[in-house]
Enzyme design. Sequence first.
Site, PDB file in Angstrom:
ATOM      1  N   THR A 187       0.835  -1.203   0.000  1.00 24.64           N
ATOM      2  CA  THR A 187       0.000   0.000   0.000  1.00 24.64           C
ATOM      3  C   THR A 187       0.867   1.249   0.000  1.00 24.64           C
ATOM      4  OG1 THR A 187      -1.692  -1.096   1.275  1.00 24.64           O
ATOM      5  CG2 THR A 187      -1.570   1.284   1.523  1.00 24.64           C
ATOM      6  N   GLY A 217      -9.528  -3.329   4.436  1.00 23.71           N
ATOM      7  CA  GLY A 217      -8.468  -3.280   5.448  1.00 23.71           C
ATOM      8  C   GLY A 217      -8.375  -1.927   6.114  1.00 23.71           C
ATOM      9  N   THR A 238       1.077   0.393   6.639  1.00 25.61           N
ATOM     10  CA  THR A 238       0.988  -0.616   5.595  1.00 25.61           C
ATOM     11  C   THR A 238       1.178  -1.982   6.261  1.00 25.61           C
ATOM     12  OG1 THR A 238       1.914  -1.425   3.498  1.00 25.61           O
ATOM     13  CG2 THR A 238       3.446  -0.335   4.996  1.00 25.61           C
ATOM     14  N   GLY A 239       0.733  -3.021   5.572  1.00 26.01           N
ATOM     15  CA  GLY A 239       0.846  -4.348   6.166  1.00 26.01           C
ATOM     16  C   GLY A 239      -0.524  -4.939   6.437  1.00 26.01           C
ATOM     17  N   GLY A 241      -3.789  -5.188   7.490  1.00 26.17           N
ATOM     18  CA  GLY A 241      -4.715  -4.147   7.931  1.00 26.17           C
ATOM     19  C   GLY A 241      -5.525  -4.509   9.159  1.00 26.17           C
TER      20      GLY A 241
HETATM   21  N1  ASP Z   1      -2.798  -2.458   4.626  1.00 24.60           N
HETATM   22  C1  ASP Z   1      -3.320  -3.059   3.440  1.00 24.60           C
HETATM   23  C2  ASP Z   1      -4.573  -3.811   3.767  1.00 24.60           C
HETATM   24  O1  ASP Z   1      -4.637  -4.468   4.794  1.00 24.60           O
HETATM   25  C3  ASP Z   1      -2.373  -3.996   2.766  1.00 24.60           C
HETATM   26  C4  ASP Z   1      -1.028  -3.457   2.440  1.00 24.60           C
HETATM   27  O2  ASP Z   1      -0.473  -2.614   3.114  1.00 24.60           O
HETATM   28  O3  ASP Z   1      -0.489  -3.906   1.436  1.00 24.60           O
HETATM   29  O4  ASP Z   1      -5.478  -3.800   2.974  1.00 24.60           O
END
Ligand code: ASP
Length: 326
Positions: A187, A217, A238-239, A241
Amino acid sequence: MNRRNFLNKSYLGLSTMLVAPETITSLGNKSISSISKNSETYAISTWSVPEANMKAGRALEGGFSAIEAVVKGVAYEESNLLNTTVGKGGAPDRDGVVSLDACVMNHTGDCGAVLAVENITHVAALAKEVMEKTPHVILAGKGARQFAIKQGYKPENLLTEKSKKAWEKWLKNGNYQPEINVENHDTIGMICCDNSGNLSGACTTSGLAYKMSGRVGDSPIIGSGLYIDNNVGGAVATGLGEEVIKTVGSFLIVELMRGGLSPQKACEEAVNRILEKQKGKPNFQVAYLATNKNGEVGAFSIQKGFSYTFYKNKLNKNIPSNSIYK
Ligand code: ASP
Protein backbone atom coordinates in the site's frame (compact mmCIF):
# COMPACT_ATOMS: atom_id res chain seq x y z
CA MET A 1 14.07 -16.07 28.27
CA ASN A 2 11.19 -16.83 25.92
CA ARG A 3 10.36 -14.53 23.05
CA ARG A 4 7.37 -12.97 24.76
CA ASN A 5 9.46 -12.01 27.79
CA PHE A 6 12.15 -10.71 25.54
CA LEU A 7 9.68 -8.47 23.72
CA ASN A 8 8.17 -7.28 26.96
CA LYS A 9 11.60 -6.49 28.33
CA SER A 10 12.90 -4.71 25.29
CA TYR A 11 9.83 -2.52 25.16
CA LEU A 12 9.47 -1.88 28.86
CA GLY A 13 11.45 1.32 28.60
CA LEU A 14 9.28 2.57 25.80
CA SER A 15 5.98 1.70 27.42
CA THR A 16 6.90 3.37 30.67
CA MET A 17 7.59 6.55 28.75
CA LEU A 18 3.90 6.82 28.07
CA VAL A 19 2.09 9.37 30.17
CA ALA A 20 -1.41 9.57 31.58
CA PRO A 21 -4.12 11.00 29.27
CA GLU A 22 -4.46 14.22 31.34
CA THR A 23 -0.75 14.82 30.97
CA ILE A 24 -0.97 14.18 27.26
CA THR A 25 -3.51 16.99 26.86
CA SER A 26 -1.49 19.54 28.76
CA LEU A 27 1.80 18.44 27.23
CA GLY A 28 0.13 18.45 23.87
CA ASN A 29 -1.07 22.04 24.21
CA LYS A 30 2.37 23.17 25.30
CA SER A 31 4.13 21.45 22.47
CA ILE A 32 1.63 22.77 19.92
CA SER A 33 2.18 26.39 20.93
CA SER A 34 5.95 26.00 20.85
CA ILE A 35 5.98 24.37 17.40
CA SER A 36 7.37 26.56 14.69
CA LYS A 37 6.03 26.01 11.21
CA ASN A 38 8.33 24.13 8.93
CA SER A 39 7.90 25.72 5.54
CA GLU A 40 10.42 23.45 3.78
CA THR A 41 8.35 21.18 1.60
CA TYR A 42 8.80 17.41 1.73
CA ALA A 43 7.06 14.19 0.76
CA ILE A 44 7.31 10.78 2.42
CA SER A 45 5.83 7.51 1.21
CA THR A 46 5.74 3.94 2.40
CA TRP A 47 8.01 1.54 0.47
CA SER A 48 10.27 2.29 -2.47
CA VAL A 49 8.16 4.45 -4.74
CA PRO A 50 10.65 6.93 -6.23
CA GLU A 51 8.50 8.21 -9.10
CA ALA A 52 5.34 8.71 -7.03
CA ASN A 53 7.19 10.39 -4.21
CA MET A 54 9.17 12.63 -6.55
CA LYS A 55 5.99 13.62 -8.35
CA ALA A 56 4.54 14.77 -5.05
CA GLY A 57 7.79 16.47 -3.97
CA ARG A 58 8.00 18.40 -7.23
CA ALA A 59 4.35 19.40 -7.05
CA LEU A 60 5.04 20.85 -3.61
CA GLU A 61 8.03 22.77 -4.97
CA GLY A 62 5.74 24.04 -7.70
CA GLY A 63 3.44 25.54 -5.10
CA PHE A 64 0.76 22.87 -4.94
CA SER A 65 -0.87 22.32 -1.58
CA ALA A 66 -0.11 19.18 0.40
CA ILE A 67 -3.50 17.62 -0.36
CA GLU A 68 -3.07 18.23 -4.10
CA ALA A 69 0.47 16.84 -3.99
CA VAL A 70 -0.43 13.57 -2.23
CA VAL A 71 -3.18 12.84 -4.72
CA LYS A 72 -0.88 13.61 -7.68
CA GLY A 73 1.89 11.47 -6.18
CA VAL A 74 -0.08 8.34 -5.40
CA ALA A 75 -1.85 8.55 -8.78
CA TYR A 76 1.43 7.44 -10.36
CA GLU A 77 1.31 4.08 -8.59
CA GLU A 78 -2.44 3.75 -9.06
CA SER A 79 -1.90 3.64 -12.80
CA ASN A 80 1.38 1.70 -12.67
CA LEU A 81 0.49 -1.76 -13.99
CA LEU A 82 3.65 -3.24 -12.51
CA ASN A 83 2.46 -2.43 -9.02
CA THR A 84 0.19 -5.32 -8.08
CA THR A 85 -0.93 -3.87 -4.76
CA VAL A 86 -2.29 -0.46 -5.74
CA GLY A 87 -4.78 0.70 -8.37
CA LYS A 88 -5.02 -0.80 -11.85
CA GLY A 89 -3.08 -4.08 -12.00
CA GLY A 90 -3.70 -4.67 -8.29
CA ALA A 91 -4.23 -8.28 -7.22
CA PRO A 92 -7.90 -9.30 -7.19
CA ASP A 93 -9.93 -10.85 -4.39
CA ARG A 94 -10.65 -14.60 -4.22
CA ASP A 95 -13.33 -14.24 -6.87
CA GLY A 96 -10.99 -12.54 -9.32
CA VAL A 97 -12.42 -9.04 -8.76
CA VAL A 98 -10.11 -6.06 -8.18
CA SER A 99 -11.56 -3.76 -5.52
CA LEU A 100 -9.72 -0.70 -4.31
CA ASP A 101 -9.66 1.28 -1.05
CA ALA A 102 -8.32 4.79 -0.42
CA CYS A 103 -8.56 7.77 1.87
CA VAL A 104 -7.21 11.29 2.18
CA MET A 105 -6.97 13.73 5.07
CA ASN A 106 -6.01 17.38 4.89
CA HIS A 107 -4.59 20.00 7.23
CA THR A 108 -8.01 21.21 8.39
CA GLY A 109 -8.88 17.71 9.61
CA ASP A 110 -11.27 17.12 6.71
CA CYS A 111 -11.18 13.66 5.22
CA GLY A 112 -12.72 11.41 2.60
CA ALA A 113 -12.60 7.70 1.85
CA VAL A 114 -13.78 5.14 -0.67
CA LEU A 115 -14.08 1.45 0.12
CA ALA A 116 -14.23 -1.62 -2.10
CA VAL A 117 -14.53 0.35 -5.35
CA GLU A 118 -14.49 -1.57 -8.63
CA ASN A 119 -13.41 -0.31 -12.07
CA ILE A 120 -12.01 3.04 -10.95
CA THR A 121 -8.22 3.51 -10.99
CA HIS A 122 -7.66 6.81 -9.19
CA VAL A 123 -9.37 6.13 -5.91
CA ALA A 124 -7.32 8.60 -3.84
CA ALA A 125 -8.52 11.41 -6.11
CA LEU A 126 -12.03 10.00 -5.71
CA ALA A 127 -11.67 10.04 -1.92
CA LYS A 128 -10.69 13.73 -2.21
CA GLU A 129 -13.87 14.34 -4.21
CA VAL A 130 -15.92 12.62 -1.50
CA MET A 131 -14.31 14.98 1.00
CA GLU A 132 -14.88 18.10 -1.09
CA LYS A 133 -18.14 17.45 -2.91
CA THR A 134 -20.34 15.37 -0.63
CA PRO A 135 -21.68 15.82 2.89
CA HIS A 136 -20.13 12.43 3.75
CA VAL A 137 -16.75 11.03 4.68
CA ILE A 138 -17.06 7.49 3.28
CA LEU A 139 -18.64 6.05 0.15
CA ALA A 140 -18.47 2.30 -0.37
CA GLY A 141 -18.91 -0.19 -3.20
CA LYS A 142 -21.53 0.56 -5.84
CA GLY A 143 -22.28 4.01 -4.47
CA ALA A 144 -18.64 5.03 -4.67
CA ARG A 145 -18.43 3.73 -8.23
CA GLN A 146 -21.60 5.59 -9.25
CA PHE A 147 -20.28 8.78 -7.66
CA ALA A 148 -17.00 8.36 -9.57
CA ILE A 149 -18.81 7.97 -12.88
CA LYS A 150 -20.90 11.08 -12.13
CA GLN A 151 -17.67 12.96 -11.51
CA GLY A 152 -16.43 11.93 -14.96
CA TYR A 153 -14.17 8.96 -14.06
CA LYS A 154 -14.10 6.35 -16.84
CA PRO A 155 -14.82 2.80 -15.67
CA GLU A 156 -11.94 0.48 -16.57
CA ASN A 157 -11.06 -3.17 -16.30
CA LEU A 158 -8.50 -3.20 -13.46
CA LEU A 159 -7.59 -6.89 -13.78
CA THR A 160 -4.50 -7.23 -15.97
CA GLU A 161 -3.59 -10.46 -17.73
CA LYS A 162 -0.63 -10.85 -15.38
CA SER A 163 -2.76 -10.46 -12.23
CA LYS A 164 -5.37 -12.80 -13.68
CA LYS A 165 -2.75 -15.49 -14.32
CA ALA A 166 -1.34 -15.13 -10.80
CA TRP A 167 -4.85 -15.44 -9.34
CA GLU A 168 -5.61 -18.53 -11.44
CA LYS A 169 -2.40 -20.07 -10.18
CA TRP A 170 -3.35 -19.20 -6.60
CA LEU A 171 -6.81 -20.75 -7.10
CA LYS A 172 -5.22 -24.17 -7.58
CA ASN A 173 -4.35 -24.24 -3.87
CA GLY A 174 -6.56 -21.44 -2.63
CA ASN A 175 -4.53 -21.41 0.55
CA TYR A 176 -4.93 -18.05 2.20
CA GLN A 177 -1.95 -17.06 4.29
CA PRO A 178 -0.89 -13.45 4.68
CA GLU A 179 2.68 -13.44 3.43
CA ILE A 180 5.44 -11.26 4.73
CA ASN A 181 6.85 -8.49 2.58
CA VAL A 182 5.89 -10.01 -0.69
CA GLU A 183 3.73 -8.42 -3.29
CA ASN A 184 0.61 -8.47 -1.14
CA HIS A 185 2.00 -5.76 1.16
CA ASP A 186 2.65 -2.59 -0.71
CA THR A 187 0.00 0.00 0.00
CA ILE A 188 1.13 3.54 -0.58
CA GLY A 189 0.69 5.81 2.36
CA MET A 190 2.02 9.28 1.58
CA ILE A 191 2.30 12.43 3.68
CA CYS A 192 3.27 15.83 2.28
CA CYS A 193 4.21 19.11 3.90
CA ASP A 194 3.60 22.16 1.68
CA ASN A 195 5.15 25.61 1.66
CA SER A 196 2.58 26.89 4.16
CA GLY A 197 3.77 24.19 6.57
CA ASN A 198 0.49 22.29 6.16
CA LEU A 199 0.34 18.49 6.26
CA SER A 200 -1.95 16.20 4.29
CA GLY A 201 -1.93 12.50 3.56
CA ALA A 202 -3.30 9.81 1.26
CA CYS A 203 -3.43 6.04 1.48
CA THR A 204 -4.38 3.86 -1.49
CA THR A 205 -4.40 0.08 -2.01
CA SER A 206 -5.94 -2.94 -3.66
CA GLY A 207 -5.84 -4.54 -0.21
CA LEU A 208 -4.56 -7.99 0.54
CA ALA A 209 -4.17 -10.23 -2.47
CA TYR A 210 -6.98 -12.82 -2.71
CA LYS A 211 -8.89 -11.32 0.21
CA MET A 212 -12.51 -12.35 0.75
CA SER A 213 -14.97 -10.46 -1.40
CA GLY A 214 -16.03 -7.32 0.48
CA ARG A 215 -13.02 -7.31 2.78
CA VAL A 216 -11.75 -3.83 3.63
CA GLY A 217 -8.47 -3.28 5.45
CA ASP A 218 -6.99 -0.38 7.35
CA SER A 219 -5.92 1.72 4.38
CA PRO A 220 -9.16 3.67 3.79
CA ILE A 221 -10.04 3.86 7.50
CA ILE A 222 -9.21 7.28 8.91
CA GLY A 223 -7.20 6.76 12.09
CA SER A 224 -5.99 3.32 11.03
CA GLY A 225 -4.30 3.58 7.62
CA LEU A 226 -3.85 7.36 7.84
CA TYR A 227 -4.22 10.18 10.30
CA ILE A 228 -3.22 13.83 10.14
CA ASP A 229 -3.41 16.47 12.84
CA ASN A 230 -1.87 19.61 11.42
CA ASN A 231 -0.87 20.81 14.91
CA VAL A 232 1.02 17.62 15.68
CA GLY A 233 1.95 15.50 12.64
CA GLY A 234 0.75 12.58 10.57
CA ALA A 235 1.11 8.82 10.26
CA VAL A 236 0.41 6.12 7.68
CA ALA A 237 0.36 2.34 7.85
CA THR A 238 0.99 -0.62 5.59
CA GLY A 239 0.85 -4.35 6.17
CA LEU A 240 -1.83 -6.59 7.62
CA GLY A 241 -4.71 -4.15 7.93
CA GLU A 242 -6.69 -6.20 10.44
CA GLU A 243 -3.93 -5.72 13.03
CA VAL A 244 -3.64 -1.99 12.31
CA ILE A 245 -7.39 -1.51 12.74
CA LYS A 246 -7.41 -3.31 16.10
CA THR A 247 -4.98 -0.73 17.49
CA VAL A 248 -6.15 2.30 15.43
CA GLY A 249 -2.48 2.59 14.52
CA SER A 250 -2.12 5.94 12.76
CA PHE A 251 -4.28 7.82 15.24
CA LEU A 252 -2.33 6.20 18.05
CA ILE A 253 0.96 7.42 16.59
CA VAL A 254 -0.29 10.99 16.23
CA GLU A 255 -1.57 10.96 19.81
CA LEU A 256 1.76 9.59 21.04
CA MET A 257 3.53 12.41 19.20
CA ARG A 258 1.10 14.89 20.77
CA GLY A 259 2.22 13.46 24.10
CA GLY A 260 5.83 14.27 23.28
CA LEU A 261 7.21 11.17 21.56
CA SER A 262 9.29 11.59 18.40
CA PRO A 263 7.84 10.09 15.20
CA GLN A 264 10.36 7.25 15.54
CA LYS A 265 9.45 6.39 19.14
CA ALA A 266 5.74 6.75 18.36
CA CYS A 267 6.01 4.26 15.45
CA GLU A 268 7.92 1.84 17.69
CA GLU A 269 5.30 2.07 20.41
CA ALA A 270 2.46 1.50 17.92
CA VAL A 271 4.20 -1.64 16.63
CA ASN A 272 4.62 -2.73 20.23
CA ARG A 273 0.86 -2.39 20.85
CA ILE A 274 0.30 -4.95 18.10
CA LEU A 275 2.98 -7.29 19.41
CA GLU A 276 1.56 -7.20 22.92
CA LYS A 277 -1.50 -9.04 21.60
CA GLN A 278 0.52 -11.75 19.85
CA LYS A 279 1.59 -15.04 21.29
CA GLY A 280 5.01 -15.84 19.88
CA LYS A 281 6.50 -14.43 16.73
CA PRO A 282 3.86 -12.97 14.40
CA ASN A 283 4.06 -14.19 10.82
CA PHE A 284 2.73 -10.96 9.36
CA GLN A 285 4.09 -7.54 8.58
CA VAL A 286 2.87 -4.16 9.83
CA ALA A 287 4.88 -1.02 9.18
CA TYR A 288 4.35 2.60 10.13
CA LEU A 289 5.73 5.88 8.80
CA ALA A 290 5.21 9.19 10.61
CA THR A 291 6.28 12.82 10.61
CA ASN A 292 5.78 15.69 13.01
CA LYS A 293 5.40 19.44 12.62
CA ASN A 294 9.14 19.93 13.06
CA GLY A 295 9.72 17.91 9.91
CA GLU A 296 11.15 14.90 11.77
CA VAL A 297 10.38 11.51 10.25
CA GLY A 298 10.27 8.05 11.82
CA ALA A 299 9.45 4.54 10.64
CA PHE A 300 9.26 1.10 12.19
CA SER A 301 7.99 -2.34 11.27
CA ILE A 302 7.51 -5.80 12.72
CA GLN A 303 9.47 -7.68 10.06
CA LYS A 304 12.56 -6.62 8.18
CA GLY A 305 12.30 -5.34 4.64
CA PHE A 306 10.23 -2.20 5.11
CA SER A 307 11.58 1.05 3.69
CA TYR A 308 10.23 4.49 2.91
CA THR A 309 10.91 7.17 0.32
CA PHE A 310 11.76 10.70 1.42
CA TYR A 311 11.88 13.69 -0.94
CA LYS A 312 13.29 16.98 0.30
CA ASN A 313 15.39 19.72 -1.30
CA LYS A 314 15.24 17.95 -4.68
CA LEU A 315 16.70 14.76 -3.19
CA ASN A 316 14.66 11.58 -3.26
CA LYS A 317 16.00 8.83 -1.02
CA ASN A 318 14.89 5.34 -0.14
CA ILE A 319 15.52 4.77 3.54
CA PRO A 320 15.42 1.33 5.18
CA SER A 321 13.33 1.13 8.32
CA ASN A 322 14.36 -0.58 11.50
CA SER A 323 12.24 -3.52 12.61
CA ILE A 324 11.60 -5.80 15.58
CA TYR A 325 12.79 -8.91 13.80
CA LYS A 326 16.04 -8.61 11.84
N1 ASP B 1 -2.80 -2.46 4.63
C1 ASP B 1 -3.32 -3.06 3.44
C2 ASP B 1 -4.57 -3.81 3.77
O1 ASP B 1 -4.64 -4.47 4.79
C3 ASP B 1 -2.37 -4.00 2.77
C4 ASP B 1 -1.03 -3.46 2.44
O2 ASP B 1 -0.47 -2.61 3.11
O3 ASP B 1 -0.49 -3.91 1.44
O4 ASP B 1 -5.48 -3.80 2.97
